[in-house]
Design a protein around this motif. Structure first.
Motif, PDB file in Angstrom:
ATOM      1  N   SER A   1       0.815  -1.218   0.000  1.00 40.85           N
ATOM      2  CA  SER A   1       0.000   0.000   0.000  1.00 40.85           C
ATOM      3  C   SER A   1       0.850   1.270   0.000  1.00 40.85           C
TER       4      SER A   1
ATOM      5  N   GLU B   1       3.800   7.708  -1.085  1.00 40.71           N
ATOM      6  CA  GLU B   1       2.422   7.672  -1.576  1.00 40.71           C
ATOM      7  C   GLU B   1       1.721   6.472  -0.951  1.00 40.71           C
ATOM      8  N   THR B   2       0.640   6.730  -0.241  1.00 46.54           N
ATOM      9  CA  THR B   2      -0.125   5.637   0.358  1.00 46.54           C
ATOM     10  C   THR B   2      -1.359   5.390  -0.495  1.00 46.54           C
ATOM     11  N   ILE B   3      -1.518   4.119  -0.904  1.00 47.59           N
ATOM     12  CA  ILE B   3      -2.652   3.766  -1.751  1.00 47.59           C
ATOM     13  C   ILE B   3      -3.723   3.137  -0.875  1.00 47.59           C
TER      14      ILE B   3
ATOM     15  N   SER C   1      -5.265   8.069  -3.221  1.00 43.91           N
ATOM     16  CA  SER C   1      -3.824   8.195  -3.021  1.00 43.91           C
ATOM     17  C   SER C   1      -3.549   9.370  -2.086  1.00 43.91           C
TER      18      SER C   1
ATOM     19  N   ARG D   1      -6.801   8.020  -7.229  1.00 44.99           N
ATOM     20  CA  ARG D   1      -5.537   7.539  -7.804  1.00 44.99           C
ATOM     21  C   ARG D   1      -5.362   7.938  -9.246  1.00 44.99           C
TER      22      ARG D   1
ATOM     23  N   ARG E   1      -3.722  11.204  -9.912  1.00 43.35           N
ATOM     24  CA  ARG E   1      -2.380  11.460  -9.379  1.00 43.35           C
ATOM     25  C   ARG E   1      -1.340  11.566 -10.494  1.00 43.35           C
TER      26      ARG E   1
ATOM     27  N   SER F   1       4.814   3.590 -10.829  1.00 44.48           N
ATOM     28  CA  SER F   1       4.127   2.979  -9.699  1.00 44.48           C
ATOM     29  C   SER F   1       3.066   2.022 -10.249  1.00 44.48           C
TER      30      SER F   1
END
Ligand code: FAD
Ligand code: NAD
Length: 367
Positions: free
Chosen positions: A40, A53-55, A60, A114, A117, A223
């Motif tokens: 994540s 970056e936290t998914i 995001s 997301r 982003r 990513s």
């Protein structure tokens, strides 16, 4: 003004904090979610710019900071799943007390869908390249030392090269280095390397250029992206994988995961469509895996076989599928994954609906 637009369902925004000891700085991200993992969080730290970056589902959350002091190249990441906490531990270069973590950079603390982003790329070095079939290669690239990035089963990244002055980008699905552990090279530590099985098309735009890279050359890696949810495998009883050509790539990690992490699975069956015997990626490994695992079966189907081929022939068809897709128990919980050339996937998905499988039971890998 009031609108009729439905409210966007977003998870609540994460937050972060930081603390320090003499020798380290710890950044803590509170996601307020439980289903997070090391996949994540994507971290890139270069030239003083720190990007994490936290998914979370389709959202995001970005921490983007110019650090106030220098830190060492390597850092560690820890996820405390049951409280949804991520800890990034940086090592200070000098044992001084930091008054602030640093200054905010572009999009710092943004929490957005997301898809809005944009893809972030880091330069990775080609470490090895091995011939797998006459036109398929296993590429291994190394992530930079200050990157943390893990690709979930069934997800893909984009590779980027500048070709004749133009940036060209194509999607590829990372695989594990092999299907059977004996093939694994113990010298390479986990997680710093990404493996790809890629077919080279002589008249293609991107792959001939990729094939020309030499060991030590760089390729940019984005990513990860993708809609496959590994949670679909939980409690599953039958897993059917339908792959054609390099459409095998998403199946690799799914297969590894299913065999090691899903005890409820009674049967995992792969039907692998290729033109000729020589085109079958990792045939010996697949046969060994099937030999060693009662739960796994593989069937090869060739569309342009040599005369002596005594296995299955032809393209995906109702006859092939109805024979292959036998559940281990009536009403067993089942998932079907299908991937290959667009006409193969479209035709196959249609046939699965005709066989009364539901949308929920089918995952088609498409662009
Ligand atoms: P292209 O230039 O796209 O050409 C491909 C072939 O089509 C060539 O033979 C070319 O001659 C022919 N062609 C091109 N244009 C035409 C035309 N107009 N009419 C007829 N023929 C034409 N591939 C992998 O090998 N491994 C993977 O793991 C992988 N993962 C993927 C994941 C996703 C989500 C998707 C969508 C695709 C994936 N692919 C994968 C495919 C990959 O993205 C590229 O499409 C592939 O590598 C071909 O790229 P290329 O630029 O070399 O070829
Ligand atoms: P290929 O040309 O070698 O064909 C492999 C098999 O696909 C054939 O033997 C045949 O059985 C079947 N097939 C091909 N064309 C068909 C058609 N028109 N109708 C029915 N069946 C057909 O395949 P390849 O060159 O390895 O191509 C693999 C494809 O998989 C590429 O198009 C690639 O983009 C796609 N792919 C997609 C993803 C994804 O979406 N996630 C991932 C990996 C690969």
């Amino acid at each position: 003004p009031a609108t009729d637009a439905p409210a966007m369902e977003s998870p609540s925004s994460p937050s972060y904090d930081w603390f320090q000891t003499d020798s380290s700085v710890t950044i803590v991200i509170y996601t307020k979610q439980k289903d997070i993992s090391l996949e994540s969080i994507i971290i890139d730290h270069q030239d003083g710019s720190f990007r994490a970056e936290t998914i979370m589902k389709d959202y995001s959350y970005l921490i983007h900071i110019g650090l106030s002091h220098e830190v060492q190249e390597d850092f560690s990441v820890r996820v405390v799943e049951n409280v949804g906490k991520i800890e990034i531990i940086l090592k200070k270069r000098e044992n001084t007390s930091w008054k602030s973590l640093g200054h905010p950079l572009e999009m710092h603390l943004s929490f957005i869908p997301r898809k809005d982003r944009g893809l972030y790329y880091r330069k990775c070095q080609l470490v090895s390249k091995a011939v797998v079939t006459p036109d398929t290669r296993l590429f291994c690239v190394a992530l930079p030392p200050c990157t943390h990035l893990q690709v979930q089963a069934g997800h893909h990244v984009y590779l980027k090269l500048t070709i004749a002055g133009t940036e060209i980008v194509k999607p590829y699905t990372p695989v594990s280095d092999s299907l059977v552990s004996e093939f694994k090279e113990p010298v390479l530590p986990n997680n710093k390397y990404i493996y790809f099985l890629i077919k080279i098309y002589p008249s293609g735009l991107f792959t001939p250029e990729l094939d020309r890279l030499e060991i030590g050359d760089f390729v940019s890696v984005s990513s990860p992206e993708g809609s496959f949810k590994i949670s679909k495998l939980q409690e599953l009883e039958d897993l059917f994988l339908l792959a054609a050509g390099t459409g095998f790539t998403p199946m690799v990690k799914i297969l590894n995961y299913a065999l090691t992490n899903v005890p409820s699975l009674r049967k995992i069956k792969l039907m692998f469509f290729n033109k000729t015997e020589d085109d079958i990626i990792w045939r010996r490994q697949l046969e060994k895996l099937a030999f060693d695992n009662e739960r796994f079966d593989v069937e090869f189907v060739l569309s342009a076989p040599a005369l002596e081929w005594n296995g299955k022939r032809g393209h995906i068809s109702p006859a092939l599928l109805s024979e292959f897709l036998k559940r281990s128990l009536e009403n067993s919980k089942v998932l079907l994954c299908i991937c290959g050339p667009v006409p193969f996937t479209e035709l196959g998905t249609g046939l699965l609906y005709d066989l009364n499988f539901s949308t929920d039971e089918i995952h088609s890998f498409t662009a």
